[in-house]
Design a protein around this motif. Structure first.
Motif, PDB file in Angstrom:
ATOM      1  N   GLN A  17      -7.763   6.728   5.289  1.00 24.89           N
ATOM      2  CA  GLN A  17      -6.337   6.569   5.564  1.00 24.89           C
ATOM      3  C   GLN A  17      -6.031   5.153   6.051  1.00 24.89           C
ATOM      4  O   GLN A  17      -5.086   4.524   5.573  1.00 24.89           O
ATOM      5  CB  GLN A  17      -5.872   7.586   6.601  1.00 24.89           C
ATOM      6  N   GLU A  20      -6.013   2.485   3.457  1.00 27.19           N
ATOM      7  CA  GLU A  20      -4.823   2.514   2.597  1.00 27.19           C
ATOM      8  C   GLU A  20      -3.567   2.042   3.323  1.00 27.19           C
ATOM      9  O   GLU A  20      -2.727   1.376   2.725  1.00 27.19           O
ATOM     10  CB  GLU A  20      -4.597   3.942   2.073  1.00 27.19           C
ATOM     11  N   THR A  21      -3.444   2.398   4.602  1.00 22.52           N
ATOM     12  CA  THR A  21      -2.169   2.158   5.297  1.00 22.52           C
ATOM     13  C   THR A  21      -2.268   1.243   6.505  1.00 22.52           C
ATOM     14  O   THR A  21      -1.246   0.869   7.059  1.00 22.52           O
ATOM     15  CB  THR A  21      -1.542   3.494   5.746  1.00 22.52           C
ATOM     16  N   ASN A  25      -0.997   2.077  11.544  1.00 29.81           N
ATOM     17  CA  ASN A  25      -0.188   3.165  10.999  1.00 29.81           C
ATOM     18  C   ASN A  25      -0.894   4.518  11.089  1.00 29.81           C
ATOM     19  O   ASN A  25      -0.388   5.503  10.571  1.00 29.81           O
ATOM     20  CB  ASN A  25       0.179   2.874   9.534  1.00 29.81           C
ATOM     21  N   ALA A  30      -0.162  12.339  10.133  1.00 26.51           N
ATOM     22  CA  ALA A  30      -0.482  11.930   8.759  1.00 26.51           C
ATOM     23  C   ALA A  30      -1.909  12.321   8.392  1.00 26.51           C
ATOM     24  O   ALA A  30      -2.182  12.745   7.259  1.00 26.51           O
ATOM     25  CB  ALA A  30      -0.283  10.428   8.596  1.00 26.51           C
ATOM     26  N   ARG A  34      -3.150  14.897   5.458  1.00 26.54           N
ATOM     27  CA  ARG A  34      -4.171  14.482   4.499  1.00 26.54           C
ATOM     28  C   ARG A  34      -5.298  15.514   4.399  1.00 26.54           C
ATOM     29  O   ARG A  34      -5.873  15.733   3.338  1.00 26.54           O
ATOM     30  CB  ARG A  34      -4.716  13.114   4.922  1.00 26.54           C
ATOM     31  N   ASN A  97      -9.251  -3.088   7.162  1.00 27.98           N
ATOM     32  CA  ASN A  97      -8.685  -2.224   8.196  1.00 27.98           C
ATOM     33  C   ASN A  97      -9.762  -1.514   9.006  1.00 27.98           C
ATOM     34  O   ASN A  97      -9.586  -1.287  10.204  1.00 27.98           O
ATOM     35  CB  ASN A  97      -7.702  -1.236   7.577  1.00 27.98           C
TER      36      ASN A  97
END
Length: 190
Positions: A17, A20-21, A25, A30, A34, A97
């Motif tokens: 996650q 990707e974000t 975030n 979220a 998922r 990230n």
């Protein structure tokens, strides 16, 4: 709660996650979506968002440590340090990230994180045994190497190198200067 869900699976999904974000975030809602579970079900495996972020730090540092160790297999001294530096920077580029999660650890006193960091430090100290350094100098050498590769990786990630010169050549030049300084420091202490 989804049957058989483990903390490690949650952390792996959280890692995907954030890749990707972005780390900032990351939310439990979220992540639960998922995983196709309700948010309260996450609390069966994690305490809170800080606990999850610590888990991500451990996951990322463990992954980085394995890659660094693999990159140095069969190499020693300068060759090993060049391989380690290149692998570190490549990891930061490939997983920006997750790398961010390693750098921004919510609780640096976390025992799991400490254990992984200790493994990485022991590995780096082992590489530095090829140089006649005192224990204190090995600490300085590790900090210097980390400063170089983190700084280089961070600047690359933020498009901080806008001159036309080849960045890989710049890294080689910087590492060569670092190693020359390390050897010069050694000869001055003799």
């Amino acid at each position: 709660m989804r049957q058989g869900l483990t903390k490690q699976q949650i952390i792996k999904q959280a890692a995907q996650q954030i890749e990707e974000t972005g780390l900032h975030n990351l939310t439990l809602a979220a992540l639960a979506q998922r995983l196709h579970i309700k948010t309260p079900s996450l609390y069966n495996h994690i305490n809170n968002l800080t606990d999850l972020r610590n888990g991500l730090s451990c996951y990322g540092l463990s992954m980085l440590t394995e890659k660094l160790i693999q990159s140095a297999l069969g190499k020693s001294q300068d060759d090993a340090l060049f391989a380690i530096a290149g692998t570190y920077i490549a990891f930061a580029k490939e997983h920006p990230n997750l790398y961010d999660a390693i750098i921004h650890v919510p609780d640096p006193t976390d025992p799991d994180l400490h254990q992984i960091a200790e493994r990485l430090l022991n590995f780096l100290f082992k590489i530095l045994e090829g140089y006649p350094l005192s224990e204190e100098d090995r600490v300085h050498a590790v900090r210097g190497l980390r400063s170089i590769v983190h700084g280089f990786a961070s600047l690359q990630l933020h498009q901080g190198f806008n001159m036309k010169n080849d960045q890989d050549e710049s890294l080689k030049w910087i590492l060569s200067a670092y190693l020359a300084g390390l050897k010069l420091n050694l000869s001055n202490k003799s």
